[in-house]
Design a protein around this motif. Structure first.
Motif, PDB file in Angstrom:
ATOM      1  N   ASP A  72     -10.585  -5.361   3.310  1.00 22.54           N
ATOM      2  CA  ASP A  72     -11.966  -4.988   3.630  1.00 22.54           C
ATOM      3  C   ASP A  72     -12.975  -6.021   3.159  1.00 22.54           C
ATOM      4  O   ASP A  72     -14.064  -5.671   2.705  1.00 22.54           O
ATOM      5  CB  ASP A  72     -12.277  -3.623   3.004  1.00 22.54           C
ATOM      6  CG  ASP A  72     -12.166  -3.656   1.470  1.00 22.54           C
ATOM      7  OD1 ASP A  72     -11.806  -4.716   0.900  1.00 22.54           O
ATOM      8  OD2 ASP A  72     -12.439  -2.627   0.844  1.00 22.54           O
ATOM      9  N   PRO A 132     -16.007   5.224  -2.462  1.00 19.09           N
ATOM     10  CA  PRO A 132     -14.534   5.203  -2.270  1.00 19.09           C
ATOM     11  C   PRO A 132     -14.008   3.827  -1.884  1.00 19.09           C
ATOM     12  O   PRO A 132     -13.484   3.632  -0.802  1.00 19.09           O
ATOM     13  CB  PRO A 132     -14.329   6.242  -1.165  1.00 19.09           C
ATOM     14  CG  PRO A 132     -15.596   6.196  -0.360  1.00 19.09           C
ATOM     15  CD  PRO A 132     -16.705   5.838  -1.328  1.00 19.09           C
ATOM     16  N   ALA A 180      -5.903   3.348   6.850  1.00 19.05           N
ATOM     17  CA  ALA A 180      -6.984   3.267   5.862  1.00 19.05           C
ATOM     18  C   ALA A 180      -7.149   1.890   5.239  1.00 19.05           C
ATOM     19  O   ALA A 180      -8.252   1.475   4.912  1.00 19.05           O
ATOM     20  CB  ALA A 180      -6.785   4.325   4.766  1.00 19.05           C
ATOM     21  N   ASN A 216     -11.418   0.798  -1.863  1.00 11.47           N
ATOM     22  CA  ASN A 216      -9.947   0.746  -1.892  1.00 11.47           C
ATOM     23  C   ASN A 216      -9.395   2.170  -1.741  1.00 11.47           C
ATOM     24  O   ASN A 216     -10.053   3.021  -1.153  1.00 11.47           O
ATOM     25  CB  ASN A 216      -9.443   0.071  -3.180  1.00 11.47           C
ATOM     26  CG  ASN A 216      -9.878  -1.389  -3.245  1.00 11.47           C
ATOM     27  OD1 ASN A 216      -9.954  -2.042  -2.196  1.00 11.47           O
ATOM     28  ND2 ASN A 216     -10.147  -1.890  -4.418  1.00 11.47           N
ATOM     29  N   HIS A 225     -12.775  -0.600   8.416  1.00 15.95           N
ATOM     30  CA  HIS A 225     -13.901  -0.927   7.528  1.00 15.95           C
ATOM     31  C   HIS A 225     -15.062  -1.540   8.287  1.00 15.95           C
ATOM     32  O   HIS A 225     -14.878  -2.097   9.370  1.00 15.95           O
ATOM     33  CB  HIS A 225     -13.430  -1.876   6.421  1.00 15.95           C
ATOM     34  CG  HIS A 225     -12.417  -1.253   5.516  1.00 15.95           C
ATOM     35  ND1 HIS A 225     -11.073  -1.280   5.806  1.00 15.95           N
ATOM     36  CD2 HIS A 225     -12.563  -0.555   4.363  1.00 15.95           C
ATOM     37  CE1 HIS A 225     -10.421  -0.626   4.836  1.00 15.95           C
ATOM     38  NE2 HIS A 225     -11.300  -0.174   3.955  1.00 15.95           N
ATOM     39  N   GLY A 233     -12.078   5.634   2.696  1.00 16.65           N
ATOM     40  CA  GLY A 233     -11.309   6.134   1.539  1.00 16.65           C
ATOM     41  C   GLY A 233      -9.821   6.049   1.832  1.00 16.65           C
ATOM     42  O   GLY A 233      -9.400   5.248   2.670  1.00 16.65           O
ATOM     43  N   ASP A 261     -17.197   4.367   4.135  1.00 20.66           N
ATOM     44  CA  ASP A 261     -15.903   3.754   3.897  1.00 20.66           C
ATOM     45  C   ASP A 261     -14.903   4.920   4.005  1.00 20.66           C
ATOM     46  O   ASP A 261     -15.145   5.989   3.463  1.00 20.66           O
ATOM     47  CB  ASP A 261     -15.894   3.154   2.485  1.00 20.66           C
ATOM     48  CG  ASP A 261     -14.755   2.191   2.278  1.00 20.66           C
ATOM     49  OD1 ASP A 261     -13.640   2.464   2.773  1.00 20.66           O
ATOM     50  OD2 ASP A 261     -14.967   1.168   1.619  1.00 20.66           O
ATOM     51  N   HIS A 293      -7.725  -2.619  -0.209  1.00 18.98           N
ATOM     52  CA  HIS A 293      -7.816  -2.557   1.250  1.00 18.98           C
ATOM     53  C   HIS A 293      -8.194  -3.928   1.800  1.00 18.98           C
ATOM     54  O   HIS A 293      -8.760  -4.755   1.084  1.00 18.98           O
ATOM     55  CB  HIS A 293      -8.872  -1.521   1.651  1.00 18.98           C
ATOM     56  CG  HIS A 293      -8.431  -0.099   1.431  1.00 18.98           C
ATOM     57  ND1 HIS A 293      -9.088   0.977   1.957  1.00 18.98           N
ATOM     58  CD2 HIS A 293      -7.380   0.416   0.742  1.00 18.98           C
ATOM     59  CE1 HIS A 293      -8.475   2.094   1.612  1.00 18.98           C
ATOM     60  NE2 HIS A 293      -7.437   1.781   0.860  1.00 18.98           N
TER      61      HIS A 293
HETATM   62 MG    MG Z   1     -11.446   1.299   2.338  1.00 13.29          MG
END
Ligand code: MG
Ligand code: CA
Ligand code: CA
Ligand code: CA
Ligand code: MG
Ligand code: MG
Ligand code: MG
Lengths: 748, 748
Positions: B432, B322, B473, B324, B479, B450, B448, B430
């Motif tokens: 991340d 999952p 998120a 982004n 993350h 999601g 992760d 994201h």
């Molecule tokens: Mg993420």
């Protein structure tokens, strides 16, 4: 490919057998004829062959290493503990292999190990750890010492003829007789109880007695010690009383007392599964060597009934319902249940339903019973084991309440509702009168917490019970039932709880569209009568069967009543407003409340309260007819938990304050489904328009459920007369209702 | 039994076919020869037959009801939305049935439906809901209108010859042409982007163009609108920029820009799966009708490569990682992936590995490609689809960082480590950078999160993105990567993040005992260089492969660095002291920190910090070489979450304060197992004695890992020179190490 190797190996064994066959006589639970039968079918009965091969691999692997019999020192999880466990398990299995395959190396291995034990045993002091009320010598508790002797009796039995008379005399004098005496005469508190501990002790002493042909030991096992001097208030490690008034002892008394006439074991299925092993193993040997006892007919065949009770106390994947202290995930795959199922088939009525259970277990016991099961499966005799709605009584005479399981299927879903109105359940009991849990297939929709323990996981208190088991898991607020004034049932006092049990009011599984059970508890809170009725309803207006829950409380004083629902999953929507705080506080200060974080507080709106969540790609709605201003608490387990011993599971609690009498009407409604692959959901909303109390007087409670399109169901319960022949007539809003029996349901 | 019914039904269809065969010509992705081939194999190819039967049941069921074409009104989940969706999906499938089975009722059904749409379309205003940057007419957004046209083009195509010329003219004039013009000329912001929305729009217009034999539409689809007047700063509903500088448009440009040369789609696999459908459907039709384009060779065959990239971005159960914005549980079972896999087999190299994926999917597309796959499976050609360690580049030219998956198997366990060092990932990205996740089989060990969204679950914001998607998120602290000073990467600013990407430092999968990847991020926090190296090590001293994680931070100013590990499961033991508070407070005030409850705070002891947990009957230990006085925070998601939109998942956070440079050395070690059935655990303790930083200078970082029995592993990383041919020589404590390439590992 793998299969053909197994078969090839087995044919090889067969060719090696001749030389030792003459040494094998009737032994343990396999009589000579049985052995010959087994041998003649090797390589032809896949489930038996696979089970044998698995045991052989395990034993051969272990036999590569030197035998080690260390001086006892460690607790569970520690080296000496695990070593001795492995020893007896391996010896027992090696004995089976010797009997079936006739290979001398297995007999030699057992003999060598037993000689080593015989060498150290006479000088062994009590195990150094002082934790147990009944310390062992090889292990920290006599319970484990009994496990050892149950297994070693079988191993010894297997090689009895292989040994010389001198060898036997030596082993019996230095090892087995003192060992059996220590567990019995030396440990009356342990041996003379009605408890799974004693069952193990009795079986151990009786099984070695049968091998040694020592009637005194066998009788001691069957009937207990005649004289003991146990102090009247002696207790075990769990706080359980050792002595009960007028108590009998021994194996037969344990059968009498441990099981209700319907086969329910008062501690619940998790401990029943554990107890089944010594019950069944000793019983099988008694059946072979003392057939005059008729052990499998004893108490109207309760040992066989107990197997059915056990199987009926599982969810759709075969996991036991975690009543009382219990580990989740313990299931009918457990080895004790394998043995029990095979025995129930062989010594019982050759029920083809049991064969499908054995298929699911994927193995059989390596004896006559297992061979019979495996052969019958091979012959295609297996039929589905059909779990139905069932009442299981509690108590030796079946008059101490019970457990009812309601079951219903709809398309892909198999629903089970478990309702507990038993007695205390001994030292492993929980303060959970009138609690229920609800399953969709094998998934817990409304869960029972189980115990707070990580069995055999050393860093968690050596694998033993955690203090949170007492402070949380046993408490009433940890269960889906009423807690009054934030105190547990019987104020959490074991001795008080132990005196009482709930009473079944009635149950009825005879109708297609409703299955219902009702029970009353009058002692959990003196002055307050708790009466809960749970029904599984099937009707067009619901997509799937729903649970109707009528919890009626009749109090003498004003109280606070909390009714929790430990739902699994994530909240989707509510129809009530709630506040989520900026910091989380504990819901209360004791009796389990200190373990709950209050995540949200809400007030019941006028009309129904709706709580909708999703779990495992299904939707559920709890609709309640609360009074406006009743409160709703959304909480989560995990407060006051400095070692993270508890799961962070959520709960919905409906709370009524300052009220004498109270009525909680709830419908738990499974509906719809969701797929994360198609991202399509169906029926994520409740199908229920309204539930309404249309009557609530001492004699009757009437509920009206309105579905979509204004379809209605009326359910009326007679609160004071449960006879199935009593006639009732009630007028509600100008409409007459008349019926026979404790309830009526009208659908239009 | 069930099977024989299906086959019987199919033979029945066959006997009905003759009468309509003459009406079937080349159409859509099935050419005439293909149809004949399919028809001649009906009833003989189980996977195809089953797929056909499933579609037939679905369509027949729907055709029992009257066609309804309501006036558009609702958002997703609402009646008109779901009705129109069901309409186009059914029409598309009915078209397939008509082509294959030749039954006129399917053609009639489609014709009737299209006529109803043609009747209302000319007068339809924009959809009343004003939520979208590009409103549709049938649906609230043009995206859904495009879904409709992609499906309806296929349906129309199927019955093209069945219709009279007048009927065709009418449908094209009143429905299809204005519809295609509306999606393109009428919606340049929607049609002329590089975005999955435009891909759908392009495919819709192109596919109807191909059926209508309208070159202008086809060219518009392939190459975009020549002229638009989109404002430079226009944004979509997710805040994504509509225009990029120097941007091309159209289907081909979307292929160019959307995929990296290795087939990675910048939004991640969840959105790639969604985009694959229009890419593949239009491509298949182009391949049949405009073979001169060579669409499957376009950009070096990137459409086929994209299928492999997608399959490689799945865990052991086929669920997409999952990355982004992404829904967990979305998997290769999705219909778009079924179509993509079949196309990759048929239009690609007939890779037998893809056949096992199709088997797992349990269905095939109902066309030439699906028949080819089903037949090859029937012929026993399927081979395992072997997922290996893989580097996937990001960016149209493959120079914008990427994703690396390291994989390793040991006995029953299949481990996957996913390391993300991509560009922003468009509006679904994201914050991340350098985050990782870790899987054991299909289970998320280090997860992760999601997205925060419940797709199609109406009570959760109509199924749309929740505000917690932005506030939680997407944030860096959500993350498994560094957050500096409690601010997200790029300060959570999309435009800034969109400018940059991480850089791969090196990766190496050539060795048996180690697989390694390393990447650098210099823009997430200006002035701070983040350099993370992740290795999957296999060695005798570990029971299973372990993750070595070297996170090296080079800052210009003193900062706080938080490194979270979102573990799944329950804490078993720690070697550090921590305090659990009497009330829970939020970890911080923004950037995601407001969503974490601080469950415990601890201080790293001298030596290593050990954190041991269990998950899904496995044990895991995170061992870190922290400085004493670094802090450890145990937290849980769920604060500031008034609608319970977030999962209550736990996290372990290592925190360093007031430091410029920092080095986080961690080993994530899977070990042991547990069975709730046998209650036996093995290896519940870490096998690692110690990890130690033996060197940390600008040029090199050296780590020594000591296992049980004093076995040691040394890993030295060159921090500034990643060339595989560069020679290095380092002296650590009198010992010389020399090697070639960016790292060395010495095991003794
Ligand atoms: Mg993420
Ligand atoms: Ca289960
Ligand atoms: Ca998975
Ligand atoms: Ca899985
Ligand atoms: Mg006990
Ligand atoms: Mg309980
Ligand atoms: Mg979007």
């Amino acid at each position: 490919m793998k299969n053909s190797i197994i078969i090839f190996l087995l044919f090889n064994f067969l060719s090696l057998q001749g030389q030792h066959n003459e040494k094998i006589t009737d032994s343990g639970s396999i009589i000579k004829k049985g052995i010959e039968n087994i041998q003649s079918h090797l390589g032809k009965v896949p489930l038996f062959d696979a089970s044998l091969q698995q045991v052989k691999e395990e034993v051969d692997e272990e036999m590569k290493r030197e035998i080690r019999v260390p001086v006892p020192k460690d607790l569970a999880g520690g080296y000496t503990h695990e070593r001795h466990k492995k020893n007896y398990a391996t010896a027992q299995k090696a004995g089976v292999l010797y009997k079936i395959l006739g290979e001398e190396k297995y007999a030699e291995y057992i003999k060598e190990m037993l000689l080593q034990y015989a060498k150290i045993y006479p000088d062994l002091p009590l195990h150094p750890a002082e934790r147990s009320y009944a310390r062992g010598k090889i292990f920290w508790q006599s319970l484990n010492d009994s496990n050892w002797l149950v297994a070693m009796s079988q191993a010894y039995d297997s090689i009895y003829e292989y040994l010389s008379e001198d060898e036997r005399n030596y082993l019996e004098k230095d090892l087995f007789l003192p060992y059996a005496n220590f567990l019995s005469i030396g440990n009356p508190k342990f041996f003379n109880r009605i408890h799974n501990h004693s069952t193990w002790g009795n079986a151990a002493v009786g099984m070695i007695g049968l091998v040694m042909k020592n009637d005194e030991l066998v009788n001691r096992a069957l009937y207990g010690l005649k004289e003991t001097n146990i102090p009247e208030n002696a207790r075990d490690d769990d706080g359980g009383l050792i002595l009960q008034e007028g108590q009998k002892a021994g194996f037969l008394a344990n059968i009498e007392e441990a099981f209700s006439p319907s086969g329910y074991y008062t501690e619940g299925p998790y401990y029943q599964r554990y107890a089944m092993y010594p019950f069944m193993m000793f019983a099988k040997e008694l059946e072979n060597k003392r057939p005059e006892i008729g052990i499998f007919s004893y108490k109207d065949g309760v040992l066989i009934k107990a197997v059915y009770a056990l199987l009926n106390l599982t969810d759709a994947d075969g996991d036991f319902f975690p009543l009382n202290d219990a580990q989740k995930g313990m299931s009918l795959l457990n080895q004790s249940v394998v043995i029990a199922v095979d025995a129930a088939y062989y010594y019982g009525d050759q029920d083809p339903g049991l064969l499908s259970v054995a298929e699911r277990q994927g193995k059989v016991s390596l004896d006559d019973a297992g061979m019979a099961v495996a052969m019958a499966i091979e012959q295609g005799k297996a039929e589905e084991f059909k779990k139905q709605s069932i009442d299981l009584t509690d108590g030796p005479q079946g008059n101490k309440g019970g457990v009812t399981v309601l079951r219903s299927e709809k398309a892909d879903d198999v629903f089970s509702l478990v309702f507990k109105y038993t007695s205390q359940g001994d030292s492993h009991g929980h303060y959970d009168k009138l609690s229920f849990s609800f399953y969709n297939d094998g998934e817990e929709v409304i869960q029972d917490y189980g115990f707070a323990r990580f069995v055999n996981i050393e860093p968690k208190n050596g694998g033993g019970y955690l203090k949170e088991n007492t402070s949380w898991a046993k408490q009433s607020i940890a269960h889906n039932t009423i807690t009054q004034n934030e105190k547990s049932h019987f104020n959490g006092d074991f001795d008080t709880g132990n005196k009482y049990h709930s009473e079944k009011y009635f149950s009825d599984f005879t109708k297609d569209n409703i299955q219902v059970v009702s029970a009353i508890e009058e002692n959990a809170y003196p002055g307050t009568k708790l009466h809960r009725t749970l029904a599984l309803l099937t009707n067009d207006i619901f997509q799937k069967p729903v649970v109707l829950d009528i919890f009626r409380i009749d109090g003498e004083t004003e109280n606070q009543y909390d009714l929790p629902f430990y739902y699994s999953g994530q909240i989707i929507a509510t129809n009530f407003e709630y506040e989520t705080p900026d910091e989380l506080n504990k819901l209360g200060t004791g009796n389990g409340y200190q373990h709950l974080w209050t995540e949200a507080k809400g007030i019941a709106p006028g009309g129904n309260t709706r709580f909708n969540w999703s779990y495992n790609n299904r939707f559920y709605t709890l609709t309640q007819a609360l009074k406006s201003n009743d409160s709703i608490i959304l909480a989560r387990i995990g407060a006051s938990d400095p070692k993270f011993n508890l799961r962070r599971d959520p709960v919905y609690i409906a709370r009524k304050k300052n009220t004498k009498n109270a009525l909680f009407i709830s419908i738990l409604e499974p509906h719809g489904s969701y797929s994360p692959v198609t991202e399509l959901g169906s029926n994520s909303f409740s199908q229920i328009e309204e539930i309404k109390v249309i009557l609530d007087i001492d004699a009757y409670t009437g509920i009206e459920i309105t579905g979509l399109q204004e379809k209605k169901i009326v359910f009326i319960l007679s609160n004071e007369e449960s006879s199935s022949s009593a006639k009732h007539q009630v007028k509600i809003k100008e409409k007459e209702f008349s019926w026979e029996g404790p309830y009526t349901i009208i659908t239009k």
